[in-house]
Design an enzyme around this catalytic site. Structure first.
Site, mmCIF file in Angstrom:
data_model
loop_
_atom_site.group_PDB
_atom_site.id
_atom_site.type_symbol
_atom_site.label_atom_id
_atom_site.label_comp_id
_atom_site.label_asym_id
_atom_site.label_seq_id
_atom_site.Cartn_x
_atom_site.Cartn_y
_atom_site.Cartn_z
ATOM 1 N N SER A 1 -2.221 -0.728 14.056
ATOM 2 C CA SER A 1 -1.738 0.122 13.017
ATOM 3 C C SER A 1 0.213 0.759 13.379
ATOM 4 C CB SER A 1 -2.758 0.961 13.219
ATOM 5 O OG SER A 1 -2.170 2.212 12.450
ATOM 6 N N LYS B 1 -5.219 6.364 3.499
ATOM 7 C CA LYS B 1 -5.606 6.377 4.564
ATOM 8 C C LYS B 1 -4.690 6.022 5.408
ATOM 9 C CE LYS B 1 -4.801 1.575 5.054
ATOM 10 N NZ LYS B 1 -3.617 0.440 6.348
ATOM 11 N N LYS C 1 0.600 -1.340 -0.293
ATOM 12 C CA LYS C 1 0.013 0.090 0.256
ATOM 13 C C LYS C 1 1.275 1.415 0.146
ATOM 14 C CE LYS C 1 -4.179 -2.143 1.981
ATOM 15 N NZ LYS C 1 -4.601 -2.397 3.603
HETATM 16 N N1 NAD Z 1 0.939 -5.940 7.990
HETATM 17 C C1 NAD Z 1 -0.301 -5.408 7.298
HETATM 18 O O1 NAD Z 1 -0.950 -5.796 8.346
HETATM 19 C C2 NAD Z 1 -0.399 -5.454 6.021
HETATM 20 C C3 NAD Z 1 -1.883 -5.267 5.689
HETATM 21 C C4 NAD Z 1 -2.302 -5.171 4.047
HETATM 22 C C5 NAD Z 1 -0.755 -4.520 3.737
HETATM 23 N N2 NAD Z 1 -0.333 -4.262 4.071
HETATM 24 C C6 NAD Z 1 0.907 -3.762 2.998
HETATM 25 O O2 NAD Z 1 1.516 -4.655 2.664
HETATM 26 C C7 NAD Z 1 3.608 -4.175 2.896
HETATM 27 C C8 NAD Z 1 4.628 -5.433 3.131
HETATM 28 O O3 NAD Z 1 4.088 -4.873 4.573
HETATM 29 P P1 NAD Z 1 4.570 -5.619 5.974
HETATM 30 O O4 NAD Z 1 3.804 -5.086 6.858
HETATM 31 O O5 NAD Z 1 4.514 -6.963 5.599
HETATM 32 O O6 NAD Z 1 6.025 -5.206 5.917
HETATM 33 P P2 NAD Z 1 7.430 -5.272 7.162
HETATM 34 O O7 NAD Z 1 7.395 -4.497 7.774
HETATM 35 O O8 NAD Z 1 6.554 -6.100 7.785
HETATM 36 O O9 NAD Z 1 8.084 -6.876 6.395
HETATM 37 C C9 NAD Z 1 8.982 -5.392 5.601
HETATM 38 C C10 NAD Z 1 9.063 -7.354 4.674
HETATM 39 O O10 NAD Z 1 9.897 -6.538 3.132
HETATM 40 C C11 NAD Z 1 10.890 -6.779 3.004
HETATM 41 N N3 NAD Z 1 12.411 -5.823 2.280
HETATM 42 C C12 NAD Z 1 12.879 -5.161 3.471
HETATM 43 N N4 NAD Z 1 13.809 -4.430 2.308
HETATM 44 C C13 NAD Z 1 13.358 -5.029 0.868
HETATM 45 C C14 NAD Z 1 14.174 -4.575 0.670
HETATM 46 N N5 NAD Z 1 15.756 -3.662 0.200
HETATM 47 N N6 NAD Z 1 13.804 -5.184 -1.387
HETATM 48 C C15 NAD Z 1 13.530 -5.697 -0.686
HETATM 49 N N7 NAD Z 1 12.695 -6.591 0.465
HETATM 50 C C16 NAD Z 1 12.505 -5.787 1.456
HETATM 51 C C17 NAD Z 1 11.636 -7.984 4.063
HETATM 52 O O11 NAD Z 1 11.319 -9.481 3.915
HETATM 53 C C18 NAD Z 1 10.949 -7.413 5.271
HETATM 54 O O12 NAD Z 1 10.335 -8.498 5.910
HETATM 55 C C19 NAD Z 1 3.097 -2.461 2.939
HETATM 56 O O13 NAD Z 1 3.075 -2.584 1.510
HETATM 57 C C20 NAD Z 1 1.585 -2.577 3.624
HETATM 58 O O14 NAD Z 1 1.321 -1.514 4.222
HETATM 59 C C21 NAD Z 1 0.104 -4.578 5.535
#
Ligand code: NAD
Length: 334
Positions: free
Chosen positions: A252, A189, A106
């Site tokens: 969040s 959001k 997102k």
């Molecule tokens: N966490 C939630 O509840 C949730 C829900 C819906 C959508 N999202 C979206 O999903 C996306 C990922 O969020 P998340 O919560 O999993 O993040 P996170 O912080 O939990 O994980 C990030 C992951 O990205 C990877 N990463 C970090 N640096 C990197 C790099 N340079 N190159 C490639 N990969 C790399 C790593 O594997 C790391 O674990 C975001 O855009 C977030 O908005 C998250």
């Protein structure tokens, strides 16, 4: 049975992996750029930082070898917005036209102001891109807590495929054809969640947070429709639905970072402490996009001042409260 590969082993990538695995129908692989992250998940059976206390089944394959995507049926991007283009570049040599490609990240690409689906489409040249968005905290998706999201695509068959393969009795997936609206709602959001967190951190009231959420979705819809999205999308799961969960949930990270800022921490330090705070970069991108499209976004503008120009949050609220008195839905009364 589908062969599903998820790019990104953070909280959301792993929660989608567990959810897909628990349908009992799929072969699931999770890729991380970092071998150390994979090793750590395997050693402890969970991702202790990103998704604590959720066991990752042994049958979910974990790898740092990007060639794992070769020949898969569904390729899901689940990396923070700033890494989407570089990961798509890594995936490109192994991607093919048959794969359904899903974006679950997102945000808006900061430099180009493009949506993440546009970035992925540009890099991979796919015509089977689906955006998965809606109120879906990883911590709850992974635990099978009833969740509803939307699968948005210009390609109906691709969206239906995602609905059928990932949908379950815990994860109800609606189809949507407004890719722009779904993606912008999910990205923007986070800006409002940061504001609500700041308000909480300052000891602000519930009335103020309700105002931020309601006027927030109003300005999100204004930008969205100016960018070509449908207004109805912002009253749905990927609009108001995702806004509510992000602004009110303990999970969040945007609201958490906001609370720290509201308590007096610098924005840079708050983001450093919390980790992935998509609303931070998105605020900058959204403000630029609003200027480009000639859309007034007062809340985003004030947050932009607080985050990037040393602005004071209390002053920001004063500015918002002292704007000229207008109609609530001013576009209907001009
Ligand atoms: N966490 C939630 O509840 C949730 C829900 C819906 C959508 N999202 C979206 O999903 C996306 C990922 O969020 P998340 O919560 O999993 O993040 P996170 O912080 O939990 O994980 C990030 C992951 O990205 C990877 N990463 C970090 N640096 C990197 C790099 N340079 N190159 C490639 N990969 C790399 C790593 O594997 C790391 O674990 C975001 O855009 C977030 O908005 C998250």
């Amino acid at each position: 049975m589908a062969d599903i590969v998820i790019l990104g082993s953070g909280g959301f990538g792993l929660s989608l992996a567990v959810s897909a695995y628990n349908t009992g129908n799929h072969s699931v692989t999770v890729w991380s750029k970092f071998q150390q992250e994979i090793d750590d998940i395997r050693a402890h059976g969970e991702h202790r930082q990103k998704l604590p206390n959720v066991k990752i089944p042994e049958d979910i394959r974990l790898t740092s070898d990007i060639s794992c995507i070769k020949g898969c049926d569904m390729l899901i991007f689940s990396v923070p917005s700033g890494f989407v283009r570089s990961v798509a570049g890594l995936a490109k040599p192994y991607a093919d036209d048959n794969m359904v490609v899903v974006n679950s990240g997102k945000g808006i690409e900061e430099e180009s102001l493009k949506l993440l689906s546009e970035v992925i489409t540009e890099e991979l040249g796919t015509d089977k891109l689906v955006v998965l968005s809606g109120p879906s905290h990883a911590e709850e998706v992974a635990r099978g807590i009833p969740t509803t999201i939307a699968a948005a695509s210009y390609n109906k068959n691709a969206a239906k495929y995602v609905q059928e393969q990932l949908g379950s009795h815990n994860l109800r997936i609606y189809l949507n054809d407004d890719v722009k609206g779904c993606e912008l709602g999910g990205a923007l959001k986070n800006i409002i969640a940061l504001c609500c967190g700041i308000c909480d951190g300052m000891g602000g009231g519930d009335n103020t947070k309700a105002a931020l959420m309601t006027r927030g979705i109003h300005e999100i819809a204004k930008l969205g429709t100016a960018a070509g999205a449908k207004i109805v999308t912002f009253s749905g799961l990927t609009g108001i639905g995702d806004l509510i969960v992000t602004c009110t949930s303990v999970h969040s990270r945007n609201a958490r970072a906001g609370r720290l800022i509201g308590q007096g921490m610098s924005p840079e330090e708050a983001v450093r402490q919390v980790g992935t705070v998509e609303g931070y970069a998105c605020c900058n991108a959204a403000y630029k996009l609003a200027q480009k499209l000639g859309v007034e976004m007062p809340i985003t503008e004030q947050l932009n001042k607080v985050l990037f120009h040393g602005g004071n949050a209390q002053e920001a609220i004063t500015v918002l409260m002292n704007r000229p008195m207008i109609y609530e839905h001013e576009e209907l009364h001009l």
